[in-house]
Design a protein around this motif. Sequence first.
Motif, PDB file in Angstrom:
ATOM      1  N   ILE A 294      56.922  34.473  35.703  1.00 21.80           N
ATOM      2  CA  ILE A 294      55.929  35.392  36.260  1.00 21.80           C
ATOM      3  C   ILE A 294      55.430  36.280  35.132  1.00 21.80           C
ATOM      4  N   ALA A 295      54.125  36.289  34.910  1.00 22.68           N
ATOM      5  CA  ALA A 295      53.532  37.113  33.861  1.00 22.68           C
ATOM      6  C   ALA A 295      52.809  38.287  34.494  1.00 22.68           C
ATOM      7  N   SER A 296      53.150  39.491  34.055  1.00 19.16           N
ATOM      8  CA  SER A 296      52.507  40.697  34.569  1.00 19.16           C
ATOM      9  C   SER A 296      51.913  41.471  33.404  1.00 19.16           C
ATOM     10  N   GLY A 297      50.594  41.482  33.362  1.00 21.06           N
ATOM     11  CA  GLY A 297      49.878  42.146  32.281  1.00 21.06           C
ATOM     12  C   GLY A 297      48.425  41.722  32.331  1.00 21.06           C
ATOM     13  N   GLY A 298      47.779  41.732  31.182  1.00 24.37           N
ATOM     14  CA  GLY A 298      46.396  41.290  31.119  1.00 24.37           C
ATOM     15  C   GLY A 298      46.289  39.803  30.847  1.00 24.37           C
TER      16      GLY A 298
ATOM     17  N   SER B 179      48.358  40.469  37.889  1.00 26.96           N
ATOM     18  CA  SER B 179      47.378  40.985  36.936  1.00 26.96           C
ATOM     19  C   SER B 179      47.397  42.509  36.899  1.00 26.96           C
ATOM     20  N   ARG B 180      47.478  43.040  35.677  1.00 29.96           N
ATOM     21  CA  ARG B 180      47.438  44.491  35.490  1.00 29.96           C
ATOM     22  C   ARG B 180      46.586  44.841  34.274  1.00 29.96           C
ATOM     23  N   GLY B 181      45.682  43.939  33.900  1.00 29.84           N
ATOM     24  CA  GLY B 181      44.862  44.171  32.723  1.00 29.84           C
ATOM     25  C   GLY B 181      43.539  44.822  33.058  1.00 29.84           C
ATOM     26  N   THR B 182      42.613  44.723  32.117  1.00 28.50           N
ATOM     27  CA  THR B 182      41.287  45.309  32.305  1.00 28.50           C
ATOM     28  C   THR B 182      40.359  44.351  33.032  1.00 28.50           C
ATOM     29  N   ALA B 183      40.291  43.106  32.566  1.00 20.54           N
ATOM     30  CA  ALA B 183      39.367  42.140  33.160  1.00 20.54           C
ATOM     31  C   ALA B 183      40.018  41.289  34.249  1.00 20.54           C
TER      32      ALA B 183
ATOM     33  N   ASN C 110      41.037  51.893  27.976  1.00 24.06           N
ATOM     34  CA  ASN C 110      41.887  52.793  28.750  1.00 24.06           C
ATOM     35  C   ASN C 110      41.066  53.889  29.428  1.00 24.06           C
ATOM     36  N   ARG C 111      39.985  54.278  28.782  1.00 21.47           N
ATOM     37  CA  ARG C 111      39.169  55.360  29.323  1.00 21.47           C
ATOM     38  C   ARG C 111      38.165  54.877  30.359  1.00 21.47           C
ATOM     39  N   PHE C 112      37.523  53.719  30.075  1.00 18.20           N
ATOM     40  CA  PHE C 112      36.415  53.283  30.924  1.00 18.20           C
ATOM     41  C   PHE C 112      36.696  52.003  31.718  1.00 18.20           C
ATOM     42  N   GLY C 113      37.798  51.307  31.445  1.00 15.25           N
ATOM     43  CA  GLY C 113      38.077  50.066  32.154  1.00 15.25           C
ATOM     44  C   GLY C 113      37.042  49.002  31.832  1.00 15.25           C
ATOM     45  N   MET C 114      36.599  48.257  32.874  1.00 13.26           N
ATOM     46  CA  MET C 114      35.622  47.183  32.672  1.00 13.26           C
ATOM     47  C   MET C 114      34.310  47.697  32.098  1.00 13.26           C
ATOM     48  N   LEU C 115      33.987  48.961  32.367  1.00 14.87           N
ATOM     49  CA  LEU C 115      32.748  49.528  31.841  1.00 14.87           C
ATOM     50  C   LEU C 115      32.733  49.513  30.315  1.00 14.87           C
TER      51      LEU C 115
END
Length: 529
Positions: free
Chosen positions: A267-271, A293-297, A357-362
């Motif tokens: 099980i992979a948990s991250g981006g 999933s715990r990443g940005t995209a 970290n500040r804006f995420g997907m933006l």
Amino acid sequence: MPLKRIKDFAPNYIESFDGKDFIGFNVYTKKTGKKVGYIKDILVDEMGYFRYFVVDFGLWVFNKQVMLPVGYTRIDYEARKVFVIGVDRKQVESLPAYNEQIDVDSEYEENLREAYFNITSGIDSAVPLLENQVPQIKQADAGYVNYDYAQAAELYELSDRHHRVIKEYQYRLIAKHQLVTENERVEQLIVASSTSSNQVTYKNKLTRSACLIFNPVAGQSDSKQDLVTIKSILEPEFDLDIRMTTPNKDADEIAKEAVEQGAQIIIASGGDGTLSAAAEAVVGTRIPLGVISRGTANAFATALGIPVTIPAACQTILGGKTRIVDAAYCNGRPMVLLAGIGFEAETVKRAHRDVKNRFGMLAYVLAGIHELRNLEFFETRIETEDKVISLNAAAITVANAAPPTSVLAQGPAALLVDDGLLDVTIVAPTNTISAIAAAYNLLQSAYSGEVANRPDTGFLRARSIKISTNPAQRVVVDGELMGKTPIDVECVPGGLTIIVPSLPGECTQEKLDGLPNLRVEPKNPPTVG
């Protein structure tokens, strides 16, 4: 080794088949399309591999039942139809009859293979197999007592093309049988360890072993709370081995160690980068890979319909449904999503960790807008199995899988994750305005299912791709920068077994017309004279 009826092998086998059953499917001849019977039973070997369908031919051949090797069939799952390849009524009459009282042992199978050999002995094995032909069996194989089914793979193995759904169910059946067998073995050991007849023995079911690879710096959420949530859901059901990635130990190294130590599930948990790294250890192993999933995209999860919230992703893993999808390697590095050259790589470079970290997907949107001002063309040479393409481009994407939000991968529109092919999208806008228009057209393609249709956008599909550029361009693979061109990407068909919420048709293969300075040449042009 004696074969077993599927109900005797696994009384609750239907649970592995999503509550659906192949028994009862109507049987038709492939050549005429005439209904000739129905599937009465399935016979499996001691591991759980499907070897024969028991077909009741009804009035077509005087209520006769025969064992039909699974390779003789083509299955239309939605229509509940099984088509028999290359066996006519007279040939069915010559086959040994089957009934439930028969002990299907090695002697019976020997006679059965001899009968099929007599049917197929007239086929020239050097001629490619056609739809109305059946595979040829070597006569020497028929006498083996402990028969190796791999010697006649065309007869006994299920193909990705013709048996995708039932092949998926077969893997589930095998995995569940192995788990039950291991449970029984452990219970026997526990009972045997009792030291006296009046001692109460507690028999505890063996839980599945899973290695959770957790990236503590992925995404923007509270990683400690994320881990607490994951543990609360998974630990009651799994013997959960939790391992953290560190700057000195990446997910690929952790996953390899876990596989070597016998983990049943990774099980992979991250981006997406964490997932890609962990996937390397399980490519080709059939070990299921779970995704939290715990990443940005979170592009891979989105592409396969895996929930991106932690509770829902954990429930998906508990459900245990799996899907076999393709994997790929880019310059020897595992790739589950895509490789981006040019514009996309420059965008990822600009969207560094602090900005994400500040804006995420933006962060990607802002970086992309900035890069549009610096849009540059580069000379490109693309080499596939059968051609060499030369052109100018501003962005090239080689995708194994991609969600609609990966706009620059959407040229073919219908990206298939299990077709054994890579999807290449080429974008060559002349200015910023046309670049925005091309991106919008690709986004429309992703959601409409219609291929991109602009002169500055092209696409193609191939099993392997080599790309070189002048000047050298940055490359991003699964969201992580990995140097510059050239790149060599190779698809690994069916390389990954992914845990998904549920199990899931012809599309345009290529469109290159209109791209600037386009030249397409045969890779190995035939010599004349």
